[in-house]
Design an enzyme around this catalytic site. Structure first.
Site, PDB file in Angstrom:
ATOM      1  N   HIS A 169      19.249  29.053  38.857  1.00 53.91           N
ATOM      2  CA  HIS A 169      20.298  29.817  38.169  1.00 53.91           C
ATOM      3  C   HIS A 169      21.152  28.890  37.322  1.00 53.91           C
ATOM      4  O   HIS A 169      21.103  27.667  37.472  1.00 53.91           O
ATOM      5  CB  HIS A 169      21.169  30.602  39.154  1.00 53.91           C
ATOM      6  N   GLU A 199      25.144  33.010  37.549  1.00 56.53           N
ATOM      7  CA  GLU A 199      26.276  32.971  38.466  1.00 56.53           C
ATOM      8  C   GLU A 199      27.545  32.874  37.616  1.00 56.53           C
ATOM      9  O   GLU A 199      27.600  32.109  36.648  1.00 56.53           O
ATOM     10  CB  GLU A 199      26.166  31.744  39.376  1.00 56.53           C
ATOM     11  N   HIS A 233      27.399  24.635  36.116  1.00 52.05           N
ATOM     12  CA  HIS A 233      26.243  23.882  36.609  1.00 52.05           C
ATOM     13  C   HIS A 233      24.947  24.620  36.332  1.00 52.05           C
ATOM     14  O   HIS A 233      24.947  25.825  36.085  1.00 52.05           O
ATOM     15  CB  HIS A 233      26.353  23.570  38.112  1.00 52.05           C
TER      16      HIS A 233
END
Ligand code: CO
Length: 134
Positions: free
Chosen positions: A79, A130, A7
């Protein structure tokens, strides 16, 4: 080592307006807002054929995205999340190469109930990364 783009997370000042923008203007499929008190955010998931966008708004008084929003009042990309097969192996390889893992370096359960780590933006082209164990 990294796999799919899981994502892209965008912090937004107004989740209702952001949801309408993605749903009505961009024609995307969006979820209902989901409060994630453990992470200090309310999330709307935007489903795309090949990945997801997560619209994040601060939840509570100690949200980790509140400071970001203060510095980016119109919102912004917070992020990006890449999948890895083995998060501990990925961490060890990255640390051996000199990359900094945020926090104590131990994976935490992320917003999808899978182990995640965050990598220092200064080591990754100004982008908070991430890693999520797929
Ligand atoms: Co994320």
């Amino acid at each position: 080592m990294i796999g799919r783009l899981n994502h892209v997370a965008i912090v937004v000042p107004d989740l209702v307006a952001a949801t309408a923008l993605y749903r009505d203007t961009l024609g995307a499929t969006v979820s209902e807002p989901v409060d994630q008190p453990a992470h200090g955010v309310t999330v709307v998931f935007v489903g795309l054929p090949n990945t997801k966008v997560e619209l994040l708004a601060p939840l509570g008084d100690h949200s980790p995205v509140a400071k970001f929003l203060a510095g980016n009042p119109n919102g912004g990309i917070h992020h990006i999340c890449y999948e890895v097969d083995d998060i501990l192996a990925a961490r060890d390889r990255l640390q051996a190469s000199g990359a900094r893992v945020l926090g104590d370096g131990e994976p935490k359960m992320g917003a999808h109930d899978k182990p995640v780590l965050f990598l220092h933006p200064k080591d990754f082209l100004g982008t908070l990364v991430e890693l999520e164990q797929a």
